[in-house]
Motif scaffolding. Structure first.
Motif, PDB file in Angstrom:
ATOM      1  N   LEU C  96       0.892  -1.196  -0.011  1.00 13.83           N
ATOM      2  CA  LEU C  96       0.040   0.093   0.074  1.00 13.83           C
ATOM      3  C   LEU C  96       0.765   1.214  -0.064  1.00 13.83           C
ATOM      4  O   LEU C  96       1.860   1.489   0.825  1.00 13.83           O
ATOM      5  N   VAL C  97       0.691   2.403  -0.863  1.00 13.70           N
ATOM      6  CA  VAL C  97       1.239   3.305  -0.936  1.00 13.70           C
ATOM      7  C   VAL C  97       0.397   4.436  -0.689  1.00 13.70           C
ATOM      8  O   VAL C  97      -0.486   4.868  -1.282  1.00 13.70           O
ATOM      9  N   PHE C  98       0.647   5.393   0.262  1.00 15.43           N
ATOM     10  CA  PHE C  98      -0.231   6.425   0.901  1.00 15.43           C
ATOM     11  C   PHE C  98       0.089   7.704   0.155  1.00 15.43           C
ATOM     12  O   PHE C  98       1.238   7.874  -0.096  1.00 15.43           O
ATOM     13  N   GLN C  99      -0.930   8.707  -0.031  1.00 18.63           N
ATOM     14  CA  GLN C  99      -0.732   9.915  -0.411  1.00 18.63           C
ATOM     15  C   GLN C  99       0.489  10.580   0.283  1.00 18.63           C
ATOM     16  O   GLN C  99       1.279  11.327  -0.048  1.00 18.63           O
ATOM     17  N   SER C 100       0.336  10.329   1.749  1.00 19.02           N
ATOM     18  CA  SER C 100       1.232  11.290   2.763  1.00 19.02           C
ATOM     19  C   SER C 100       2.513  10.266   2.964  1.00 19.02           C
ATOM     20  O   SER C 100       3.231  10.487   4.038  1.00 19.02           O
ATOM     21  N   LEU C 135      16.095  -0.789  -3.113  1.00 19.99           N
ATOM     22  CA  LEU C 135      16.522   0.592  -3.053  1.00 19.99           C
ATOM     23  C   LEU C 135      17.175   0.783  -4.594  1.00 19.99           C
ATOM     24  O   LEU C 135      16.946   2.085  -4.935  1.00 19.99           O
ATOM     25  N   GLY C 136      17.581  -0.294  -5.117  1.00 16.72           N
ATOM     26  CA  GLY C 136      18.244  -0.045  -6.312  1.00 16.72           C
ATOM     27  C   GLY C 136      17.277   0.202  -7.077  1.00 16.72           C
ATOM     28  O   GLY C 136      17.537   1.184  -8.077  1.00 16.72           O
ATOM     29  N   MET C 137      16.138  -0.459  -7.139  1.00 12.80           N
ATOM     30  CA  MET C 137      14.862  -0.249  -8.452  1.00 12.80           C
ATOM     31  C   MET C 137      14.481   1.319  -8.121  1.00 12.80           C
ATOM     32  O   MET C 137      14.204   1.695  -9.247  1.00 12.80           O
ATOM     33  N   VAL C 138      14.497   1.789  -7.010  1.00 17.31           N
ATOM     34  CA  VAL C 138      13.972   3.343  -7.033  1.00 17.31           C
ATOM     35  C   VAL C 138      15.212   4.181  -7.034  1.00 17.31           C
ATOM     36  O   VAL C 138      15.212   5.499  -6.680  1.00 17.31           O
ATOM     37  N   ARG C 139      16.269   3.581  -7.100  1.00 17.75           N
ATOM     38  CA  ARG C 139      17.666   4.523  -7.288  1.00 17.75           C
ATOM     39  C   ARG C 139      17.946   5.313  -6.155  1.00 17.75           C
ATOM     40  O   ARG C 139      17.929   6.571  -5.971  1.00 17.75           O
ATOM     41  N   LEU C 140      17.856   4.628  -5.014  1.00 17.76           N
ATOM     42  CA  LEU C 140      17.990   5.261  -3.501  1.00 17.76           C
ATOM     43  C   LEU C 140      18.877   4.767  -2.712  1.00 17.76           C
ATOM     44  O   LEU C 140      18.959   4.965  -1.533  1.00 17.76           O
ATOM     45  N   GLU C 141      19.933   3.591  -3.169  1.00 22.14           N
ATOM     46  CA  GLU C 141      20.850   3.039  -2.380  1.00 22.14           C
ATOM     47  C   GLU C 141      21.783   4.002  -1.601  1.00 22.14           C
ATOM     48  O   GLU C 141      22.001   3.656  -0.452  1.00 22.14           O
ATOM     49  N   GLY C 154      10.143  13.711  -3.323  1.00 21.71           N
ATOM     50  CA  GLY C 154      10.217  12.622  -4.195  1.00 21.71           C
ATOM     51  C   GLY C 154      10.610  11.439  -3.891  1.00 21.71           C
ATOM     52  O   GLY C 154      10.478  10.345  -4.146  1.00 21.71           O
ATOM     53  N   GLN C 155      11.770  11.766  -3.073  1.00 23.48           N
ATOM     54  CA  GLN C 155      12.633  10.806  -2.386  1.00 23.48           C
ATOM     55  C   GLN C 155      11.783   9.693  -1.452  1.00 23.48           C
ATOM     56  O   GLN C 155      11.892   8.620  -1.433  1.00 23.48           O
ATOM     57  N   GLN C 156      10.874  10.738  -0.584  1.00 23.92           N
ATOM     58  CA  GLN C 156      10.211   9.803   0.189  1.00 23.92           C
ATOM     59  C   GLN C 156       9.109   8.862  -0.536  1.00 23.92           C
ATOM     60  O   GLN C 156       8.968   8.112  -0.184  1.00 23.92           O
ATOM     61  N   GLN C 157       8.568   9.541  -1.480  1.00 23.76           N
ATOM     62  CA  GLN C 157       7.812   8.727  -2.342  1.00 23.76           C
ATOM     63  C   GLN C 157       8.013   7.500  -3.003  1.00 23.76           C
ATOM     64  O   GLN C 157       7.716   6.494  -2.865  1.00 23.76           O
ATOM     65  N   ARG C 158       9.766   7.528  -3.299  1.00 21.50           N
ATOM     66  CA  ARG C 158      10.234   6.093  -3.700  1.00 21.50           C
ATOM     67  C   ARG C 158      10.340   5.379  -2.643  1.00 21.50           C
ATOM     68  O   ARG C 158      10.409   3.986  -2.892  1.00 21.50           O
ATOM     69  N   VAL C 159      10.882   5.628  -1.449  1.00 18.01           N
ATOM     70  CA  VAL C 159      11.086   4.995  -0.212  1.00 18.01           C
ATOM     71  C   VAL C 159       9.493   4.138   0.042  1.00 18.01           C
ATOM     72  O   VAL C 159       9.638   2.897   0.071  1.00 18.01           O
TER      73      VAL C 159
END
Ligand SMILES: Nc1ncnc2c1ncn2[C@@H]1O[C@H](COP(=O)(O)OP(=O)(O)OP(=O)(O)O)[C@@H](O)[C@H]1O
Ligand SMILES: Nc1ncnc2c1ncn2[C@@H]1O[C@H](COP(=O)(O)OP(=O)(O)OP(=O)(O)O)[C@@H](O)[C@H]1O
Ligand SMILES: [Mg+2]
Ligand SMILES: [Mg+2]
Lengths: 293, 264, 372, 327, 372
Positions: C96-100, C135-141, C154-159
């Motif tokens: 589940l990915v929340f708006q917030s 994390l690699g998949m969302v480029r945040l390693e 945007g980074q939070q979103q990707r996490v």
């Protein structure tokens, strides 16, 4: 109760009213009262702790460390200090345990129900501690309803009053509103979405509590514990009325020394000791907060 | 948050804890209608005698009026002093306002027993003990920080843009203050009023050090009464106080949120 | 309404893919008010479906029922062949990915992502490996050890995305995941989410009120209003063949004109007459998208590539330059029609009051009945 | 013009009876003087208040225990009460006129053993009943600095065969240490009589006068006995506060309080033995028998002035060696 | 940069209207950081000027200095011929509309609007009349007795506008007045504000970070970045002839390609060569707006109305349907170029990998130097 941050407002240069003179004039009354009623008395108290007490209640102006050395050299007082701290800590922990579920429930409720519950939580706060202690005397007495109920169950009735148990029960209840309100204040970070996120990631309720809810409410817990500890250490009416004369705590001792025994220098020294304990508690609180961050 | 989160056992637990919290407050109600000479629960007979006794107790009644007058005066002074101070501290943040704010609210961090003793020693030397002035000052020491904190918080949360809007519309600083700033602070001021009054009205520790034979407040009189007699008179006073308190709580709650008032 | 009945009620959908998530008459009532009313929906395996609708139409409520965060008043939720209507959230195995975002503020990025795996008692080394991979998949390693508040939106979103994906959920649910981001980042994240969803072949439901988002990302768009389904279809379907005036005007801009259909393929609007596809009859509303219209000089003879066209005369009321486009407001017999044209160095009609004509192809006209 | 005299004395039933038997008749007799009664729980607190107000006294007359009055006198807080203040002073018993104390004795009283008649069927005859394990957790003892505790110390010291209490109370302290586990409360509220009367406690020690009053109350379960080992004597003194606002009116009140009629009336009301030798004849036999005056022969002579000097030491011993044993 | 110097420093501007508001080297420093750096600007009487720029570029700071709510560190503010740099706010006679509306929460709508008039000691009956008139202007007569919290966002917005206008300010300042409104309402309010401003002939400064808003409403657009002016010009100027790559990419979408100009009107980009207007030299960046490009089949011979065109070959990477538009991502020699075309019932290129060619007119190419 204890937050020491100045409420912030955007900085603006306001042409009029902004003169330092006006500002100083507006601050003068509060500064005056602060000086007369707070700074001066506290400094004087510090000074008093270095005076010599005469038999029968007189005070001689000198500069002696006798009160201080006497305090730490005397097992009675050392025990008293340790006892004060352990009793206050027990009260703090007991208060936390009984307050947490209420705070959590309150945090989750909404609308009028929440308002109503909040009023319930606050109303004891607005009722004098003397009155509430009085209520506990009636409740905890050997002939009181609680002891009778326990006895009716066929259990040997425990003594609930005139001992540490009584003081802890009474003070726990008296401090609950403070704890609940502090917890609520600290629950700000607890977004229900986060709990839902944990559940959606497969965490059952218990794990959600330990891994997410509890860590997130730690600031509130720290704040509430600090506040309750401080209030517990300085309370004396409840220990006096419920303690049966055998509970010697810093606060009751200060009162006795100040009012009954009339040893002001000793009372002052004990007061300073309380302030030192508070300083330590505050420092501990700051450390806990930093650790949480 | 509905349905899933609060299970039945949790609700039961909360109900029990609420009962514990409210037990002594609730208990004084039946106690006040006791027909007994001596405090005991449950009473063996019921009557209104302790309300009658209260009406006949000039000391208790005069202590009540003292507390009431004291509360009103202390509240008025607290507001008159705290509002300008809060304004300066929040709005003119140049004068080391953080330091001042901490200094002025520091009495809240001090245990009242220490504060009471400290004030006792100073006041004893200037003959302020047992005088109205002395008690007023003693109470101000603790009500002012509350007032300052509540009002400063309200002021800090105020939409500064409203004041700016007023000045762009041609309002001079003083006009803006009394036409816009002050009315917008109304909830905070009501909260501060209620809080100051209740703190002053209920204060017992510091007052205990400051009252004397000529002058005593209701909570102190109650404390002395509990110390010297075991009759249910205190219960009847308490019931009346609880009713009074509820009235105040209701007023405060109508105007602003309650929880905001006490712990930030 | 047609599309919807095609999709539900059978285990296989038109294109032959297996149905993965099925909602049967899903309903949620709050006291008197109905948030979601008897929703039927079938989502095929591996598809990205958008729930699109205005605020308050019940999108979030639907999603939260699927996630098990709200108990449905009525109806069933079926995943594969299992009825999960009353299964608790933590056993549903849905990401589940929340708006917030709802990141755990007290845990590092890596800890956030690892949480779901820990709940599944995955062995430590594997957790590490999979967190790294996610994390690699969302480029945040590089940011694994940061706390959420030290990240940009945007980074939070990707996490949040990585956290939901790392548990390899059977279904991914996203509630307006992009609405807190700024325009540029939103564009980027759209592609990113789409790419990841496709490469993992995961079934996903995406809630949004932004038609561009729904049209550009999703395999299928479910348009909702007032707790009810309005239309289910591919983006092109929904845009080109809206099932109702509501869908037409919610998905893209439109000009709306009321008239009476003559039954011979023509509609009279006041004194004007326009041609429409088919032979509808009775009171109708016709709609034409502004960019499908063309503005020409009054009296000019202009062809639209040999196709049947409508032509209405009017005069220019307002010209608005919005960069890529010029928006002309044209007064046509008292009604205002908006025509959009690509801006071309400010060339085009400029003088308000100029007599002009509005042209469009008959096939671009949408017609809806207006009851009796 | 009306004058107000502030009288500080014990609160509780002392206040009730003193108001009725002394203060109200006084005000009737002196319509231009109003007496305000400021009740306080014990003498020590009275001294504390007095001392705190030294700069601006608000109390005119103070009735307090003789040993505390000695301390106050030493601190210069009291004026001398002598024949110039009241001619009645001349008629007081010698032991009501104490060397080194500003005021003079106004009541005599002695310590008694209290029991709850429901829980203790046969009235105890010895202090030793307090030590009886049967009453563990049922004994109420007002601890020092309350002088009931001090008096008990001296009695215990004697029972334990200790030497002169002025030299050492070591034996008494030891014996009290054995009592400690039996004690329910060292600070009975509001006084020691109430918990025994209502059954919260079974045994206790208290002053004769008040105990007599409580035991008279309707349906009272409070029993009072004077143990065979004898008891200790207590003197309350009446004092004039130095620099007090209403000194003339205060003297009028002191004179009234010491008069034979007043003394007799108060004895009838509350069973304190009178200090004025001329009051004895005006008191009924039954009343007198229930006062300390009826049992003078069984009293241990306590030199309260000497005790004042060792009180702090006794207090320390209690707090360190007695009370902790009861936890 | 050129436009800016034309506008300032003289009392009359190019089109002959009198300068109403002039900023001379206006600067605001906060400690070390510079929020607004030596801004020069002249606003002619009756014009609506937009301050456009990304978040934090100093727009609000500039506006607040004009309103007198912040003291400038340096520079002057001149209205007509009066230097008002140090005049207190309440004597400036400017209407200010805040992003947050800043209505007085304790006063009714009518009282809010009347406030400014009361401050000016306007007689009661006149106040009433003018308040009514102002509320009429924003169509809120019916709500005069409501409190602000009982109004919707758009209604509050209009009250704020009425409150600022009723005092007939010499200058109207608006700080992102529309950013809290939803899309539909925003469109409406845009026209409303523009109409009122024009009918009153009032000089206005409008702060926004939304290029559509700036382009569509304002007479002039002032693009700012990092506290500095980037460009001042009409909407068409700014869009079609951006003064810098920043302006080009901030105002509208662009494709950016780096290359080397040959000095003969051509630019080499890797192995490709494109023609550009003029004869620039050195390292350059060229930009083309996606909707000015056209996608054709590789090898097809297509004319763009007899004009000089550039043509680059590549293959289709992605097609995104966004309703009105189709966005094609084309891989051209490793660079990604986005081409936008009007969607036409889903017609167009669909198969990823198709060899295609991108076409655009030479005149649509923007060229910027990249230093040495
Ligand atoms: N707990 C609740 N109690 C009562 N009504 C509710 C509750 N939650 C939602 N609703 C109502 O149900 C309807 C649907 O709400 P929902 O949140 O699903 O809308 P949404 O489509 O997600 O809207 P948005 O785009 O604004 O998020 C709304 O009318 C809302 O007011
Ligand atoms: N009081 C202040 N103290 C320090 N810096 C400030 C202050 N106010 C603004 N700034 C800084 O000045 C710069 C310009 O701020 P300003 O509010 O004018 O930006 P803006 O263009 O209005 O941005 P936005 O679109 O986000 O409103 C920003 O970098 C901001 O951080
Ligand atoms: Mg929603
Ligand atoms: Mg801004």
């Amino acid at each position: 109760m204890m937050t020491i941050t100045v409420p912030t407002a955007p900085t603006v240069s306001r042409p009029a009213l902004g003169r330092t003179g006006t500002a100083a004039a507006l601050l003068l009354p509060i500064a005056l009262i602060n000086a007369i009623g707070f700074i001066l008395p506290v400094l004087n108290l510090l000074r008093m702790s270095f005076n010599e007490a005469l038999a029968g209640g007189g005070v001689r102006e000198t500069f002696t460390l006798a009160n201080w050395t006497g305090l730490f050299g005397d097992s009675f007082y050392v025990e008293l200090i340790i006892n004060s701290i352990t009793v206050s800590l027990s009260i703090t922990i007991a208060t936390l345990i009984v307050s947490y579920p209420i705070a959590l429930y309150l945090h989750r409720s909404t609308g009028r129900w929440r308002t109503f519950l909040t009023v319930l939580v606050i109303s004891p706060l607005l009722t004098s501690a003397v009155v509430r202690t009085y209520g506990w005397i009636a409740l905890l007495a050997d002939q009181g309803p609680i002891v009778s109920a326990i006895a009716a169950l066929g259990i040997a009735p425990p003594r609930l009053m005139f001992n540490t148990t009584g003081v802890i029960i009474g003070l726990t209840e008296i401090l609950m509103p403070y704890m609940i309100l502090s917890l609520l204040a600290g629950f700000g970070r607890l977004d229900p979405r986060v709990e839902e996120a944990a559940m959606s990631l497969g965490a059952p309720p218990a794990k959600t509590f330990w891994r997410v809810i509890l860590p997130l409410t730690l600031p509130g817990i720290a704040l509430g514990c600090l506040l309750c500890f401080v209030l517990a250490v300085s309370s004396f009416i409840t220990p006096k009325l419920l303690g049966g004369g055998r509970i010697f705590l810093l606060a009751t001792e200060i009162y006795d020394q100040a009012i009954v025994t009339l040893n002001w220098p000793l009372a002052a020294t004990l007061s300073m000791l309380v302030l030192i304990i508070f300083g330590a508690a505050l420092a501990a609180y700051a450390r806990v907060l930093r650790a949480i961050e | 948050m509905e349905d899933t989160n609060t299970s039945a056992p949790m609700k039961l637990l909360v109900a029990i804890l609420f009962l514990f919290l409210l037990a002594p407050v609730i208990l004084v109600v039946p106690l006040s209608f006791s027909g007994e000479q001596i405090l005991s629960f449950p009473p063996e007979s019921w009557s209104l005698r302790w309300y009658a006794a209260l009406a006949d107790n000039p000391k208790m009644i005069s202590a009540f009026w003292t507390s009431l007058t004291l509360g009103v005066i202390v509240t008025a002074i607290s507001l008159a002093v705290a509002i300008p101070a809060a304004y300066v501290i929040v709005r003119m943040r140049t004068l080391g306002s953080t330091f001042l704010y901490n200094l002025f609210t520091a009495p809240l961090l001090l245990p009242t027993i220490v504060l009471g003793l400290a004030i006792l020693i100073i006041f004893a030397s200037v003959g302020f003990l047992g005088t109205f002035t002395g008690i007023v000052i003693g109470h101000l020491v603790i009500t002012l920080p509350y007032a300052l904190r509540v009002i400063a918080t309200t002021l800090g949360n105020l939409n500064l843009a409203c004041e700016e809007a007023a000045s762009t519309l041609g309002g001079r600083p003083l006009t803006v203050f009394h036409r816009v700033t002050l009315p917008m602070m109304a909830p905070g001021i009501v909260a501060a009023t209620a809080l100051c009054f209740l703190v002053s009205f209920d204060e017992v520790v510091i007052t205990l050090f400051l009252t004397g034979p000529r002058l005593t407040t209701l909570p102190v009189e109650l404390f002395h009464h509990v110390e010297s007699r075991a009759d249910p008179l205190v219960a009847s006073v308490s019931v009346l106080l609880i009713l009074l308190t509820l009235a105040v709580v209701m007023i405060v709650d109508r105007t602003i949120g309650l929880s905001k008032t006490f712990v930030k | 309404m047609m599309h919807q009945t095609v999709l539900c009620g059978s285990a296989t959908v038109s294109d032959g893919r297996d149905v993965h998530l099925r909602l049967d008459g899903l309903t949620k009532r709050y006291g008197e008010s109905v948030a979601v009313a008897a929703l039927d929906l079938a989502v095929p395996k591996g598809e990205l479906v958008a729930l699109l609708g205005p605020s308050g139409c019940g999108k979030t409520t639907t999603l939260r029922m699927v996630a098990g965060l709200i108990k449905p008043t009525n109806g069933r939720i079926v995943v594969g062949s299992n009825d999960i209507t009353i299964m608790p959230t933590y056993r549903r195995d849905m990401g589940l990915v929340f708006q917030s975002y709802a990141l755990f503020p007290h845990m590092s990025v890596a800890k956030n992502v690892a949480f779901g795996l820990e709940m599944r008692s995955v062995p430590k080394p594997e957790i590490e490996r999979r967190v790294k991979e996610a994390l690699g998949m969302v480029r945040l390693e590089a940011l694994a050890e940061r706390k959420p508040r030290e990240l940009s939106g945007g980074q939070q979103q990707r996490v949040a995305l990585a956290r939901a994906l790392v548990i390899r959920p059977s279904i991914l649910l996203l509630d307006e995941p992009l609405s807190n981001l700024d325009a540029k980042l939103r564009d980027e994240m759209r592609n990113e989410i789409r790419d990841i969803q496709q490469s993992l072949g995961i079934t996903a439901v995406f809630v949004t009120h932004d038609q561009v988002e729904a049209l550009s990302m999703c395999d299928k768009v479910v348009v909702m209003q007032g707790g009810k389904l309005e239309q289910v279809g591919t983006p092109v379907d929904v845009y080109e063949h809206p099932a109702s005036p509501f869908v037409a005007s919610f998905v893209g801009r439109t000009n709306r004109l009321k008239g009476t259909a003559q039954g011979d393929g023509s509609v009279t609007i006041g004194a004007m007459k326009v041609l429409v596809p088919g032979r509808p009859g009775g009171k109708v509303e016709i709609m034409v998208r502004p960019h499908r219209m063309k503005l020409v000089e009054e009296g000019s003879v202009e062809d639209v590539a040999g196709q049947e066209v409508n032509r209405l005369a009017g005069h220019l009321k307002r010209v608005t330059f919005v960069g890529d486009l010029l928006q002309y407001s044209v007064d046509v017999g008292g009604a205002e029609i908006v025509v959009e044209a690509a801006s071309d160095h400010g060339r085009g009609f400029r003088i308000v009051g100029t007599p002009v004509a509005v042209l469009w192809r008959v096939e671009d006209t949408m017609v809806f009945g207006r009851g009796a | 013009q009306e004058k107000t005299v502030t009288l500080a004395a014990y609160s509780g039933i002392f206040q009730d009876h003193y108001m009725k038997a002394v203060v109200e008749p006084f005000m009737k007799a002196n319509p231009n003087i109003k007496v305000q009664f400021y009740g306080m729980p014990n003498s020590a607190q009275m001294l504390g208040t007095l001392r705190a107000q030294k700069a601006a006294p608000q109390i005119d007359v103070m009735i307090m225990d003789v040993s505390v009055a000695k301390a106050a006198t030493d601190e210069g807080l009291f004026d001398k009460v002598d024949e110039s203040v009241s001619r009645n002073v001349a008629d007081l018993y010698p032991n009501a006129r104490i060397e080194g104390v500003g005021g003079v004795g106004v009541t005599f009283d002695n310590l008694v053993l209290l029991h709850n008649e429901d829980q203790v069927k046969t009235p105890p005859t010895s202090w030793n009943a307090l030590w009886d394990k049967q009453y563990a957790g049922k004994v109420a003892v007002p601890a020092v600095p309350d002088i009931q505790g001090t008096t008990l110390t001296i009695i215990a010291n004697k029972m334990a065969g200790g030497e002169d209490y002025k030299k050492s109370v070591e034996a008494g302290i030891e014996k009290l240490g054995e009592l400690a586990p039996n004690v329910q409360t060292w600070d009975p509220k509001p006084d020691v009589y109430t918990p025994i009367a209502n059954g919260q406690a079974a045994l206790g020690i208290g002053w004769n006068a008040r105990a007599q009053v409580y035991s008279d109350a309707e349906g009272s379960k409070l029993g009072v006995t004077l143990p065979k080992e004898g008891s200790g004597f207590q003197i309350n003194t009446i004092n004039l506060v130095k620099n007090a606002p209403a000194s003339d009116a205060a003297k009028t009140f002191v004179d009234y309080a010491l008069s034979p009629e007043t003394q007799a009336r108060f004895t009838e009301a509350m069973f304190y033995a009178p200090t004025n030798s001329k009051a004895r004849d005006k008191i009924s036999k039954e009343a007198l028998a229930r006062t300390a005056a009826g049992s003078m022969d069984q009293m241990i002579g306590i030199d309260w002035i000497a005790v004042a000097g060792i009180r702090d030491k006794i207090t320390e011993q209690w707090r360190r060696r007695v009370i902790p044993l009861s936890r």
